[in-house]
Design a protein around this motif. Structure first.
Motif, PDB file in Angstrom:
ATOM      1  N   ARG A 151       0.821  -1.219  -0.117  1.00 18.85           N
ATOM      2  CA  ARG A 151       0.016   0.048   0.111  1.00 18.85           C
ATOM      3  C   ARG A 151       0.867   1.235  -0.007  1.00 18.85           C
ATOM      4  O   ARG A 151       0.452   2.019  -0.689  1.00 18.85           O
ATOM      5  N   GLU A 152       2.032   1.101   0.712  1.00 16.01           N
ATOM      6  CA  GLU A 152       2.830   2.438   0.673  1.00 16.01           C
ATOM      7  C   GLU A 152       3.614   2.643  -0.557  1.00 16.01           C
ATOM      8  O   GLU A 152       3.441   3.753  -1.221  1.00 16.01           O
ATOM      9  N   LEU A 157       3.595   5.256  -6.192  1.00 17.53           N
ATOM     10  CA  LEU A 157       3.549   5.074  -7.534  1.00 17.53           C
ATOM     11  C   LEU A 157       2.379   6.004  -8.114  1.00 17.53           C
ATOM     12  O   LEU A 157       2.655   6.610  -9.051  1.00 17.53           O
ATOM     13  N   ALA A 158       1.132   5.956  -7.606  1.00 18.85           N
ATOM     14  CA  ALA A 158       0.306   6.617  -7.896  1.00 18.85           C
ATOM     15  C   ALA A 158       0.347   8.092  -7.918  1.00 18.85           C
ATOM     16  O   ALA A 158      -0.018   9.085  -8.425  1.00 18.85           O
ATOM     17  N   ARG A 159       1.431   8.743  -7.080  1.00 18.93           N
ATOM     18  CA  ARG A 159       1.647   9.953  -7.166  1.00 18.93           C
ATOM     19  C   ARG A 159       2.714  10.583  -7.934  1.00 18.93           C
ATOM     20  O   ARG A 159       3.399  11.648  -7.902  1.00 18.93           O
ATOM     21  N   ALA A 195      -3.037   3.854 -14.931  1.00 16.42           N
ATOM     22  CA  ALA A 195      -4.400   3.270 -14.522  1.00 16.42           C
ATOM     23  C   ALA A 195      -4.217   2.988 -12.960  1.00 16.42           C
ATOM     24  O   ALA A 195      -5.347   3.225 -12.545  1.00 16.42           O
ATOM     25  N   LEU A 196      -3.111   3.058 -12.588  1.00 15.13           N
ATOM     26  CA  LEU A 196      -2.956   2.990 -10.958  1.00 15.13           C
ATOM     27  C   LEU A 196      -3.343   4.140 -10.495  1.00 15.13           C
ATOM     28  O   LEU A 196      -4.174   4.362  -9.303  1.00 15.13           O
ATOM     29  N   LEU A 205      -7.089   7.863  -2.305  1.00 10.46           N
ATOM     30  CA  LEU A 205      -6.132   7.269  -1.528  1.00 10.46           C
ATOM     31  C   LEU A 205      -4.848   8.202  -1.815  1.00 10.46           C
ATOM     32  O   LEU A 205      -3.645   7.738  -1.179  1.00 10.46           O
ATOM     33  N   ILE A 206      -4.945   9.209  -2.782  1.00 11.12           N
ATOM     34  CA  ILE A 206      -3.691   9.991  -3.124  1.00 11.12           C
ATOM     35  C   ILE A 206      -4.135  11.506  -3.051  1.00 11.12           C
ATOM     36  O   ILE A 206      -5.288  11.717  -2.986  1.00 11.12           O
TER      37      ILE A 206
END
Length: 206
Positions: A151-152, A157-159, A195-196, A205-206
């Motif tokens: 999750r971390e 990655l998403a950021r 996509a993430l 979540l971000i």
């Protein structure tokens, strides 16, 4: 102020310096312990991940000493297990690096006064942990597939963080980051970081 990124330390000190007295700074565990023992600060701003270990080791290294400051964790990580580990070790508060300068000054003063201070989302982790209730999940079966470390990595990655940056922030190797990233995409059945990012943004979540 304990953080291994010199520029970040300088930025934080420049922001809070006019409002609180910063007596010392350090970038790793042993220099931090030496500085704290030498200056006896009221509050230690402490990063979670340091080059030779974790912030928890700084807290534990001062147990039994003549002066024990209050610890306020200041970290990019908002994983439940990381927060709870620091609190169990003795941290009085935990805020993320997205905090504003005035908010950080307020957090430092409150911790110095004996209050417990947590970013809103993190407070729930602590309450759940000490009440014996399940942590995280929120009924999201996809998110529940991921380990706390995944999750971390997923959030970084998403950021848009590069693997090297993620490794530095979490204190793990690039190869380990790559392994976690692959596991995240596989478990969530996503084909790309783009996509993430969309997946994480849709879940706030971000």
């Amino acid at each position: 102020m304990v953080d291994d990124h010199e520029l970040f330390r300088a930025g934080v000190i420049g922001e809070i310096g006019p409002h609180v007295e910063v007596v010392a700074e350090a970038g790793d565990i042993e220099p931090a312990l030496e500085a704290i023992r030498a200056t006896s600060p009221d509050v230690v701003l402490l990063d979670v991940n340091l080059p030779s270990g974790s912030g928890r080791q700084v807290i534990e290294g001062l147990r039994g000493g003549p002066h024990r400051p209050q610890f306020l964790a200041l970290s990019v990580s908002d994983a439940a297990d990381t927060v709870i580990e620091l609190v169990r070790a003795g941290a009085r508060g935990y805020v993320t690096k997205s905090i504003s300068g005035p908010e950080l000054v307020d957090a430092v003063r409150r911790v110095a006064d004996g209050d417990a201070v947590f970013s809103p989302r993190l407070a729930g982790f602590v309450l759940d942990a000490f009440a014996g209730a399940p942590r995280e999940g929120n009924g999201d079966s996809e998110l529940d597939q991921l380990t706390d470390r995944e999750r971390e990595v997923m959030r970084f990655l998403a950021r848009g963080y590069a693997y090297k940056e993620i490794g530095r922030e979490l204190g793990i190797s690039i190869k380990t980051v790559e392994s976690h990233a692959s596991a995240v995409l596989r478990k969530l059945q996503l084909s790309s970081r783009g996509a993430l990012t969309r997946w994480a943004a849709a879940r706030h979540l971000i």
